[in-house]
Design an enzyme around this catalytic site. Structure first.
Site, PDB file in Angstrom:
ATOM      1  N   LYS A  96       0.861  -1.185   0.000  1.00  0.00           N
ATOM      2  CA  LYS A  96       0.000   0.000   0.000  1.00  0.00           C
ATOM      3  C   LYS A  96       0.894   1.231   0.000  1.00  0.00           C
ATOM      4  O   LYS A  96       2.046   1.172   0.467  1.00  0.00           O
ATOM      5  CB  LYS A  96      -0.884   0.012   1.259  1.00  0.00           C
ATOM      6  CG  LYS A  96      -2.142   0.829   1.093  1.00  0.00           C
ATOM      7  CD  LYS A  96      -3.241   0.046   0.388  1.00  0.00           C
ATOM      8  CE  LYS A  96      -4.481   0.886   0.167  1.00  0.00           C
ATOM      9  NZ  LYS A  96      -5.606   0.099  -0.343  1.00  0.00           N
ATOM     10  N   GLY A 206     -21.284   5.648  -4.401  1.00  0.00           N
ATOM     11  CA  GLY A 206     -20.123   6.001  -5.229  1.00  0.00           C
ATOM     12  C   GLY A 206     -19.827   4.862  -6.181  1.00  0.00           C
ATOM     13  O   GLY A 206     -20.736   4.146  -6.618  1.00  0.00           O
ATOM     14  N   ALA A 208     -18.313   1.841  -5.821  1.00  0.00           N
ATOM     15  CA  ALA A 208     -18.686   0.496  -5.379  1.00  0.00           C
ATOM     16  C   ALA A 208     -20.202   0.382  -5.166  1.00  0.00           C
ATOM     17  O   ALA A 208     -20.847  -0.555  -5.663  1.00  0.00           O
ATOM     18  CB  ALA A 208     -17.935   0.154  -4.090  1.00  0.00           C
ATOM     19  N   GLY A 209     -20.783   1.322  -4.426  1.00  0.00           N
ATOM     20  CA  GLY A 209     -22.208   1.248  -4.074  1.00  0.00           C
ATOM     21  C   GLY A 209     -23.128   1.386  -5.274  1.00  0.00           C
ATOM     22  O   GLY A 209     -24.099   0.627  -5.402  1.00  0.00           O
TER      23      GLY A 209
HETATM   24  P1  NAD Z   1     -16.464   6.737  -3.842  1.00  0.00           P
HETATM   25  O1  NAD Z   1     -15.751   7.963  -3.373  1.00  0.00           O
HETATM   26  O2  NAD Z   1     -16.704   6.537  -5.282  1.00  0.00           O
HETATM   27  O3  NAD Z   1     -17.895   6.627  -3.115  1.00  0.00           O
HETATM   28  C1  NAD Z   1     -18.095   6.802  -1.762  1.00  0.00           C
HETATM   29  C2  NAD Z   1     -19.560   7.143  -1.556  1.00  0.00           C
HETATM   30  O4  NAD Z   1     -19.834   7.205  -0.169  1.00  0.00           O
HETATM   31  C3  NAD Z   1     -19.966   8.509  -2.126  1.00  0.00           C
HETATM   32  O5  NAD Z   1     -21.232   8.386  -2.724  1.00  0.00           O
HETATM   33  C4  NAD Z   1     -20.060   9.395  -0.893  1.00  0.00           C
HETATM   34  O6  NAD Z   1     -21.005  10.440  -1.056  1.00  0.00           O
HETATM   35  C5  NAD Z   1     -20.559   8.383   0.108  1.00  0.00           C
HETATM   36  N1  NAD Z   1     -20.335   8.787   1.487  1.00  0.00           N
HETATM   37  C6  NAD Z   1     -19.336   9.510   2.032  1.00  0.00           C
HETATM   38  N2  NAD Z   1     -19.555   9.686   3.341  1.00  0.00           N
HETATM   39  C7  NAD Z   1     -20.708   9.017   3.637  1.00  0.00           C
HETATM   40  C8  NAD Z   1     -21.451   8.804   4.809  1.00  0.00           C
HETATM   41  N3  NAD Z   1     -21.058   9.319   5.965  1.00  0.00           N
HETATM   42  N4  NAD Z   1     -22.545   8.066   4.717  1.00  0.00           N
HETATM   43  C9  NAD Z   1     -22.976   7.558   3.559  1.00  0.00           C
HETATM   44  N5  NAD Z   1     -22.326   7.728   2.422  1.00  0.00           N
HETATM   45  C10 NAD Z   1     -21.206   8.458   2.458  1.00  0.00           C
HETATM   46  O7  NAD Z   1     -15.641   5.527  -3.211  1.00  0.00           O
HETATM   47  P2  NAD Z   1     -15.664   3.995  -3.656  1.00  0.00           P
HETATM   48  O8  NAD Z   1     -14.552   3.760  -4.600  1.00  0.00           O
HETATM   49  O9  NAD Z   1     -17.031   3.577  -4.003  1.00  0.00           O
HETATM   50  O10 NAD Z   1     -15.221   3.332  -2.280  1.00  0.00           O
HETATM   51  C11 NAD Z   1     -16.150   3.146  -1.207  1.00  0.00           C
HETATM   52  C12 NAD Z   1     -15.544   2.182  -0.229  1.00  0.00           C
HETATM   53  O11 NAD Z   1     -15.269   0.961  -0.902  1.00  0.00           O
HETATM   54  C13 NAD Z   1     -14.210   2.631   0.395  1.00  0.00           C
HETATM   55  O12 NAD Z   1     -14.139   2.128   1.698  1.00  0.00           O
HETATM   56  C14 NAD Z   1     -13.180   1.943  -0.461  1.00  0.00           C
HETATM   57  O13 NAD Z   1     -11.958   1.751   0.226  1.00  0.00           O
HETATM   58  C15 NAD Z   1     -13.906   0.623  -0.723  1.00  0.00           C
HETATM   59  N6  NAD Z   1     -13.365  -0.072  -1.881  1.00  0.00           N
HETATM   60  C16 NAD Z   1     -13.540   0.424  -3.127  1.00  0.00           C
HETATM   61  C17 NAD Z   1     -12.999  -0.255  -4.202  1.00  0.00           C
HETATM   62  C18 NAD Z   1     -13.207   0.241  -5.600  1.00  0.00           C
HETATM   63  O14 NAD Z   1     -12.740  -0.432  -6.526  1.00  0.00           O
HETATM   64  N7  NAD Z   1     -13.881   1.323  -5.805  1.00  0.00           N
HETATM   65  C19 NAD Z   1     -12.249  -1.430  -4.002  1.00  0.00           C
HETATM   66  C20 NAD Z   1     -12.111  -1.926  -2.702  1.00  0.00           C
HETATM   67  C21 NAD Z   1     -12.674  -1.231  -1.649  1.00  0.00           C
END
Ligand code: NAD
Length: 400
Positions: A96, A206, A208-209
């Site tokens: 990392k 975001g 992932a979601g």
């Molecule tokens: P992102 O920045 O695209 O999305 C994050 C989302 O969470 C946004 O919609 C933001 O508005 C929302 N958010 C922020 N604070 C919040 C809160 N208090 N309550 C509810 N929603 C809130 O990030 P992402 O890439 O989707 O990553 C999200 C998580 O998934 C992180 O923990 C990241 O480490 C993990 N993750 C992502 C990936 C990937 O490939 N994207 C891979 C492994 C793990």
């Protein structure tokens, strides 16, 4: 300190596995810790690249740009990458990186200079067979493109596999953007079997979601609640996720969609079949764990449930699919990109999707089997499997 979470988890797992002291010490040690002070136009930024364990292969894991980045955090994240990579059966150790920086609102030209400065400091420790970075919080394919370019300029040769999550034009793969959600969705499907009448709430809309909600909706499941940093919405009939995405793109939030307004605490406490945590760390704590009514939780985010909350959920018979298993689709996508770059082959999307599905299902089956056999939660079972593989590789190398 974040690293205390690592030691606490290791203590839990150590009891189940009856680890010897030297095995525990080995797991608490690091293959390589590199740090630097980047100087960009006179402004200084602390930066790290850390490999936890390299017995299974080169380090692998993202680079985070965030003001809260510290050596302690990067060490913890690289440890978790060792577990995630090993559990998925990938030929990678854990790595990392991070820069202590506030990237929000920073001009692209400055971000490019910072990214190039990172490689100028760490080009000796990263590389296709050494340690392979990828995007993480506030870094993206463009960041990877700058870093690859800087690395190849310094080395005087092409080495696209030194970094993953790249733009397609530089050897990235189409799957990478949605692979985390896709991987989690395969696990969801394994858990529900043929059931269709399943309700889902997604915290965090975001990368992932959103992709998870979209896959679920397209497959006919009811996504009854979604949220982002500004709050959330609930509709018992389920949302049209394309519409939610459109509203989010137009207005910057999901809260202007139809449905009842809820906050980010309420979304966690809904009575749903599946709660998908896809936002931030530490969302479910000992304070609210007792109020969770979801039957199953999938951790797409890293570390959204604290260790104490995890124990409470297990006592309450709530099934938790841990981050190291549920969001491994991202690093599996990275692995496939790395293989494509190493071999010079160009993989069809259909092949990539098949490989992702196979790897995710295999990991889930192994964890599911062990957690039932040993009567431990899925997190502990995941760590046991991952640590067995790491220690097996250490022994095979004669290092243990
Ligand atoms: P992102 O920045 O695209 O999305 C994050 C989302 O969470 C946004 O919609 C933001 O508005 C929302 N958010 C922020 N604070 C919040 C809160 N208090 N309550 C509810 N929603 C809130 O990030 P992402 O890439 O989707 O990553 C999200 C998580 O998934 C992180 O923990 C990241 O480490 C993990 N993750 C992502 C990936 C990937 O490939 N994207 C891979 C492994 C793990």
């Amino acid at each position: 300190m974040v690293f205390e979470n690592v030691t606490a988890m290791l203590d839990k797992v150590s009891k189940v596995m009856e680890l010897k002291e030297e095995e525990k010490q080995l797991l608490l040690s690091f293959s390589k810790i590199s740090h630097a002070e980047l100087d960009v136009d006179g402004e200084k930024f602390l930066a790290w690249r850390i490999v936890h364990n390299n017995a299974l292969g080169p380090g692998k894991g993202g680079i985070r740009y965030h003001p809260g980045v510290s050596e302690d955090e990067v060490k913890s994240l690289s440890f978790w990458m060792s577990i995630k990579n090993s559990l998925a059966g990938l030929p990678f150790g854990g790595g990392k990186g991070g820069i202590q920086i506030s990237p929000k609102g920073m001009p692209q030209e400055k971000l490019e200079k910072v990214s190039r400065a990172f490689i100028q400091s760490f080009h000796e420790v990263v590389g296709v067979n050494k340690d392979v970075p990828a995007p993480d919080v506030y870094t993206n394919p463009q960041t990877m493109g700058w870093m690859l370019d800087e690395f190849e300029k310094i080395k005087g040769r092409k080495e696209p596999g030194m970094i993953t999550g790249k733009p397609l034009a530089l050897g990235g793969i189409p799957l990478r953007g949605a692979s985390t959600a896709q991987g989690g969705f395969y696990i969801f499907k394994e858990m529900i079997g043929d059931k269709k009448d399943v309700t889902i709430a997604v915290q965090g809309f975001g990368n992932a979601g959103y992709h998870f909600a979209n896959l679920a909706h397209k497959d006919g499941f009811k996504v009854v609640a979604v949220s982002d940093s500004k709050g959330g919405v609930y509709d018992a009939n389920g949302f049209d996720i394309d519409d939610v995405k459109m509203k989010k793109d137009e207005n910057g939030t999901v809260t202007c969609c139809y449905g009842d307004k809820i906050d980010n605490k309420e979304i966690l406490e809904l009575e749903v079949d599946f709660l998908i945590l896809a936002a931030l760390e530490n969302q479910v704590t000992k304070e609210n764990a007792h109020k969770i009514k979801a039957k199953n939780i999938i951790e797409l985010a890293n570390g959204p449930i604290t260790s104490e909350a995890d124990d409470i959920l297990y006592e309450n018979k709530i099934v938790v699919v841990p981050d190291v298993l549920a969001n491994a689709g991202g690093v599996v996508g990275s692995y496939l990109e790395w293989v494509q770059n190493k071999t010079g082959m160009i993989f069809e999307e259909e092949y990539l999707v098949q490989r992702l599905e196979k790897i995710m299902k295999k990991s889930f089956a192994a964890v599911d089997h062990l957690h039932k056999e040993k009567n431990v939660n899925m997190r502990v079972a995941s760590y046991v499997l991952a640590i067995e593989r790491i220690l097996g590789a250490e022994k095979a190398r004669g290092r243990l």
